[in-house]
Design a protein around this motif. Structure first.
Motif, PDB file in Angstrom:
ATOM      1  N   ALA A  19      35.620  13.859  15.205  1.00 61.29           N
ATOM      2  CA  ALA A  19      34.627  14.182  15.464  1.00 61.29           C
ATOM      3  C   ALA A  19      34.839  14.437  17.239  1.00 61.29           C
ATOM      4  CB  ALA A  19      33.067  13.740  15.466  1.00 61.29           C
ATOM      5  N   ARG A  20      35.093  13.277  18.064  1.00 58.94           N
ATOM      6  CA  ARG A  20      34.918  13.801  19.377  1.00 58.94           C
ATOM      7  C   ARG A  20      35.760  14.735  19.656  1.00 58.94           C
ATOM      8  NH1 ARG A  20      35.270   8.119  19.054  1.00 58.94           N
ATOM      9  NH2 ARG A  20      33.695   7.075  20.060  1.00 58.94           N
ATOM     10  N   ARG A  21      36.845  15.461  19.366  1.00 54.80           N
ATOM     11  CA  ARG A  21      38.057  15.903  19.213  1.00 54.80           C
ATOM     12  C   ARG A  21      38.045  17.193  18.842  1.00 54.80           C
ATOM     13  NH1 ARG A  21      42.334  13.523  17.150  1.00 54.80           N
ATOM     14  NH2 ARG A  21      41.304  12.566  15.815  1.00 54.80           N
TER      15      ARG A  21
ATOM     16  N   MET B 199      24.406   9.233  15.240  1.00 52.60           N
ATOM     17  CA  MET B 199      24.455   8.878  16.125  1.00 52.60           C
ATOM     18  C   MET B 199      25.724   9.612  17.414  1.00 52.60           C
ATOM     19  SD  MET B 199      27.564   6.468  14.964  1.00 52.60           S
ATOM     20  CE  MET B 199      29.389   6.589  13.947  1.00 52.60           C
ATOM     21  N   ASP B 200      25.655   8.648  17.699  1.00 53.91           N
ATOM     22  CA  ASP B 200      25.641   9.320  19.912  1.00 53.91           C
ATOM     23  C   ASP B 200      27.066   8.420  19.418  1.00 53.91           C
ATOM     24  OD1 ASP B 200      26.505   9.428  22.782  1.00 53.91           O
ATOM     25  OD2 ASP B 200      25.747   8.412  22.874  1.00 53.91           O
TER      26      ASP B 200
ATOM     27  N   PRO C  63      30.588  18.224  13.935  1.00 55.17           N
ATOM     28  CA  PRO C  63      30.289  17.161  15.491  1.00 55.17           C
ATOM     29  C   PRO C  63      28.879  18.380  16.180  1.00 55.17           C
ATOM     30  CG  PRO C  63      32.633  17.275  14.921  1.00 55.17           C
ATOM     31  CD  PRO C  63      31.345  17.705  13.133  1.00 55.17           C
ATOM     32  N   TYR C  64      29.248  16.913  16.988  1.00 54.39           N
ATOM     33  CA  TYR C  64      27.945  18.334  18.370  1.00 54.39           C
ATOM     34  C   TYR C  64      28.323  17.933  19.539  1.00 54.39           C
ATOM     35  CZ  TYR C  64      24.129  20.452  19.930  1.00 54.39           C
ATOM     36  OH  TYR C  64      22.892  21.589  20.566  1.00 54.39           O
ATOM     37  N   HIS C  65      28.723  19.042  20.584  1.00 53.15           N
ATOM     38  CA  HIS C  65      28.881  18.796  21.647  1.00 53.15           C
ATOM     39  C   HIS C  65      27.604  19.247  22.242  1.00 53.15           C
ATOM     40  CE1 HIS C  65      32.216  16.464  20.603  1.00 53.15           C
ATOM     41  NE2 HIS C  65      33.242  17.935  19.915  1.00 53.15           N
TER      42      HIS C  65
ATOM     43  N   SER D 219      28.248  13.313  22.630  1.00 52.05           N
ATOM     44  CA  SER D 219      29.052  14.355  21.940  1.00 52.05           C
ATOM     45  C   SER D 219      27.781  13.531  20.566  1.00 52.05           C
ATOM     46  CB  SER D 219      30.499  14.106  21.640  1.00 52.05           C
ATOM     47  OG  SER D 219      30.514  14.887  22.572  1.00 52.05           O
ATOM     48  N   SER D 220      27.659  13.999  20.023  1.00 49.17           N
ATOM     49  CA  SER D 220      27.260  13.447  18.210  1.00 49.17           C
ATOM     50  C   SER D 220      28.098  13.461  17.001  1.00 49.17           C
ATOM     51  CB  SER D 220      25.945  13.431  18.057  1.00 49.17           C
ATOM     52  OG  SER D 220      25.659  14.933  17.391  1.00 49.17           O
ATOM     53  N   SER D 221      27.571  12.547  16.524  1.00 52.06           N
ATOM     54  CA  SER D 221      28.200  12.761  14.752  1.00 52.06           C
ATOM     55  C   SER D 221      27.106  12.999  13.869  1.00 52.06           C
ATOM     56  CB  SER D 221      29.175  11.895  15.291  1.00 52.06           C
ATOM     57  OG  SER D 221      30.397  11.523  13.650  1.00 52.06           O
ATOM     58  N   SER D 222      27.373  13.663  13.105  1.00 47.88           N
ATOM     59  CA  SER D 222      26.700  13.250  11.815  1.00 47.88           C
ATOM     60  C   SER D 222      27.347  13.691  10.689  1.00 47.88           C
ATOM     61  CB  SER D 222      25.800  14.669  11.460  1.00 47.88           C
ATOM     62  OG  SER D 222      24.858  15.229  13.166  1.00 47.88           O
TER      63      SER D 222
END
Length: 266
Positions: free
Chosen positions: A83-85, A44-45, A127-129, A139-142
């Motif tokens: 995940a954002r950090r 998700m975003d 995480p993926y930025h 940013s995404s979080s899987s």
């Protein structure tokens, strides 16, 4: 290959490349995570906590997804916040949850307790930025969901090759998912170079390709130095140059871009 066989990492990346719909990508990743012992996944975003309903794809189950949405857990989820950090994958069990304040449970604590009620004992968050074709940062979080004993995932995740393969596959899958989704929305995604311009052609040296290719195969800097008969400092220099040319902040992201752009093979 029949439906009962598992996909090795190299086969998985090739299959991702040819998957052309959200449904195909979802089924493919579910097959991969199940082969590693996970019950399902979500993607998700994670860019903004202000979103009420972020873009979401997953196989974690309708009951959990409904509870997650209806309770607005997205705004409290400690895994999304983490995940954002960070750029590094992490376990749920690595997160320190806040204690009760005044007898009341925090949103983060309620989120994780609800996950346990759905028999998720642990999980991996990746995480993926990334930057889109207009230069906007997202940013995404899987998440890979685990239902077996919590300690079993800790032991599995401690294996460097497993961490490498899960991270590499998920970043590659995420980029493909963004491309497919963007195409359906008529908003093509592109990788950007160090100056923020669309990557059309990347001129890597043979040595830069070599260090990326060995990194793609899970080799460390010391191991790559031995293989190429050069110093560790030389390997580091080639990797930094490749990362700069590819506009990547991490080695794994550079590897993903290089594979995606057909600059290296596994």
């Amino acid at each position: 290959m029949n439906g009962g066989e598992t996909l090795e990492t190299e086969e998985m990346l090739a299959a991702i490349e040819t998957a052309d719909t959200i449904a195909d990508l979802t089924a493919l990743l579910q097959r991969f995570v199940q082969a590693h012992g996970f019950s399902g996944f979500s993607f998700m975003d994670a860019g903004s906590v202000l979103q009420s309903v972020p873009f979401f794809v997953g196989t974690s189950g309708a009951a959990w997804e409904e509870e997650y949405r209806s309770n607005r857990f997205f705004q409290f989820d400690p895994c999304v916040d983490q995940a954002r950090r960070t750029n590094r994958p992490f376990l749920w069990s690595d997160i320190t949850l806040p204690a009760k304040a005044g007898g009341r449970k925090s949103g983060a604590l309620r989120t994780m307790e609800a996950a346990r009620d759905h028999h998720f004992t642990n999980g991996v968050t990746i995480p993926y930025h990334f930057t889109d074709h207009l230069g906007r940062v997202f940013s995404s979080s899987s998440v890979f969901f685990w239902k077996s004993r919590r300690e079993e995932l800790v032991a599995l995740f401690a294996r460097p090759r497993i961490r490498h393969d899960l991270h590499l596959v998920m970043l590659y899958w995420s980029q493909r998912m963004m491309d497919v989704t963007a195409r359906e929305r008529a908003q093509p995604q592109r990788f950007l170079d160090e100056d923020g311009n669309p990557l059309v052609e990347v001129n890597l040296t043979d040595r830069e390709r070599d260090v990326l290719a060995w990194a793609a195969n899970g080799k460390t800097v010391p191991e790559t130095a031995i293989i190429l008969s050069v110093s560790e400092e030389t390997v580091g220099t080639h990797m930094r140059n490749a990362m700069r040319k590819l506009g990547s902040e991490t080695k794994t992201h550079a590897v993903v871009k290089a594979i995606y752009l057909n600059l290296i093979n596994l």
